[in-house]
Design an enzyme around this catalytic site. Sequence first.
Site, PDB file in Angstrom:
ATOM      1  N   GLY A   1       0.799  -1.233   0.000  1.00  0.00           N
ATOM      2  CA  GLY A   1       0.000   0.000   0.000  1.00  0.00           C
ATOM      3  C   GLY A   1       0.823   1.269   0.000  1.00  0.00           C
ATOM      4  O   GLY A   1       0.341   2.316   0.442  1.00  0.00           O
TER       5      GLY A   1
ATOM      6  N   ASN B   1       1.640   3.031  -2.601  1.00  0.00           N
ATOM      7  CA  ASN B   1       0.973   3.981  -3.504  1.00  0.00           C
ATOM      8  C   ASN B   1      -0.290   4.555  -2.857  1.00  0.00           C
ATOM      9  O   ASN B   1      -0.596   5.733  -3.028  1.00  0.00           O
ATOM     10  CB  ASN B   1       0.623   3.311  -4.837  1.00  0.00           C
ATOM     11  CG  ASN B   1       1.812   3.296  -5.779  1.00  0.00           C
ATOM     12  OD1 ASN B   1       2.247   4.345  -6.239  1.00  0.00           O
ATOM     13  ND2 ASN B   1       2.353   2.121  -6.028  1.00  0.00           N
TER      14      ASN B   1
ATOM     15  N   LEU C   1      -4.020  -6.887  -7.330  1.00  0.00           N
ATOM     16  CA  LEU C   1      -3.590  -8.004  -8.175  1.00  0.00           C
ATOM     17  C   LEU C   1      -4.730  -8.883  -8.683  1.00  0.00           C
ATOM     18  O   LEU C   1      -4.488  -9.932  -9.277  1.00  0.00           O
ATOM     19  CB  LEU C   1      -2.566  -8.860  -7.416  1.00  0.00           C
ATOM     20  CG  LEU C   1      -1.231  -8.152  -7.132  1.00  0.00           C
ATOM     21  CD1 LEU C   1      -0.297  -9.063  -6.342  1.00  0.00           C
ATOM     22  CD2 LEU C   1      -0.562  -7.713  -8.430  1.00  0.00           C
TER      23      LEU C   1
ATOM     24  N   HIS D   1       0.895   0.841 -13.123  1.00  0.00           N
ATOM     25  CA  HIS D   1       1.636  -0.373 -13.504  1.00  0.00           C
ATOM     26  C   HIS D   1       3.126  -0.012 -13.580  1.00  0.00           C
ATOM     27  O   HIS D   1       3.486   1.034 -14.128  1.00  0.00           O
ATOM     28  CB  HIS D   1       1.137  -0.875 -14.863  1.00  0.00           C
ATOM     29  CG  HIS D   1       1.777  -2.153 -15.274  1.00  0.00           C
ATOM     30  ND1 HIS D   1       1.373  -3.385 -14.788  1.00  0.00           N
ATOM     31  CD2 HIS D   1       2.826  -2.400 -16.104  1.00  0.00           C
ATOM     32  CE1 HIS D   1       2.137  -4.332 -15.315  1.00  0.00           C
ATOM     33  NE2 HIS D   1       3.029  -3.769 -16.110  1.00  0.00           N
TER      34      HIS D   1
ATOM     35  N   ASP E   1      -4.291  -4.308 -18.490  1.00  0.00           N
ATOM     36  CA  ASP E   1      -3.162  -3.383 -18.727  1.00  0.00           C
ATOM     37  C   ASP E   1      -3.177  -2.715 -20.110  1.00  0.00           C
ATOM     38  O   ASP E   1      -2.160  -2.224 -20.570  1.00  0.00           O
ATOM     39  CB  ASP E   1      -1.791  -4.099 -18.573  1.00  0.00           C
ATOM     40  CG  ASP E   1      -1.514  -4.495 -17.133  1.00  0.00           C
ATOM     41  OD1 ASP E   1      -2.078  -3.861 -16.221  1.00  0.00           O
ATOM     42  OD2 ASP E   1      -0.725  -5.431 -16.925  1.00  0.00           O
TER      43      ASP E   1
ATOM     44  N   GLU F   1       6.483   6.218  -9.020  1.00  0.00           N
ATOM     45  CA  GLU F   1       5.049   5.918  -8.920  1.00  0.00           C
ATOM     46  C   GLU F   1       4.386   6.809  -7.878  1.00  0.00           C
ATOM     47  O   GLU F   1       3.270   7.291  -8.071  1.00  0.00           O
ATOM     48  CB  GLU F   1       4.838   4.450  -8.518  1.00  0.00           C
ATOM     49  CG  GLU F   1       5.259   3.463  -9.581  1.00  0.00           C
ATOM     50  CD  GLU F   1       4.949   2.028  -9.175  1.00  0.00           C
ATOM     51  OE1 GLU F   1       3.867   1.764  -8.625  1.00  0.00           O
ATOM     52  OE2 GLU F   1       5.802   1.153  -9.409  1.00  0.00           O
TER      53      GLU F   1
END
Length: 198
Positions: free
Chosen positions: A13, A15, A90, A109, A150, A179
């Site tokens: 976590g 991000n 995921l 991604h 994706d 990211e």
Amino acid sequence: MTPKIAVFASGSGSNFQAIIDAIASGNLDAQICGLIASKNNIGAIDKATKASIPHEVIRKADFSDEGFAGCLLDILKKWQPDLVVLAGYLVKVPELVIKTYPGKIINIHPSLLPDYGGKGFYGLNVHQAVINDNRTESGCTVHIVTEQFDEGPILAQRKVSVLENDTPESLAARILIEEHQLLPETIRKILTQRFSNS
Ligand code: GRF
């Protein structure tokens, strides 16, 4: 009204935390209405608890396909998010959920999509493949989620150089730093656009 974001996560976590931090520091005008975790005991849940953000653990294995989609939709209906962010999630998002929130689900991604995306390209596999191919550049991508894994429209990317002595772990760590900048920045752009048009 402050825009609302729902976050889906499966891992540490970091991000998710970057979004929490961007809001706390005033760099992102939004509110996180909740976290959907794909399993118990993941770092993302600790981060939600610490930030007093509601969370639900929804394990795909506990449901039929239809039941899984229905459960996610019930929660989202309750939370009413303006944007859904997959931050290291995921599990494949059911088609019905994507159709119910068209263009409103985004994913981060850890590669320069369309390269190194799709089935099997998750976690360190992505970075190992980049190194195996002797690529000199990699990075991260934020894109809109569509039914094709994706493959949705790309919203933003950041590049990093692949160094000669990089391991999958060292490359992953350098990309993760990017990211954490790219995700809140892209969310801010999306919300600014959407809310200034409405
Ligand atoms: C990130 O590399 C993200 O790009 C990928 O999964 C990882 C999640 O990391 N989809 P974290 O859980 O946000 O730390």
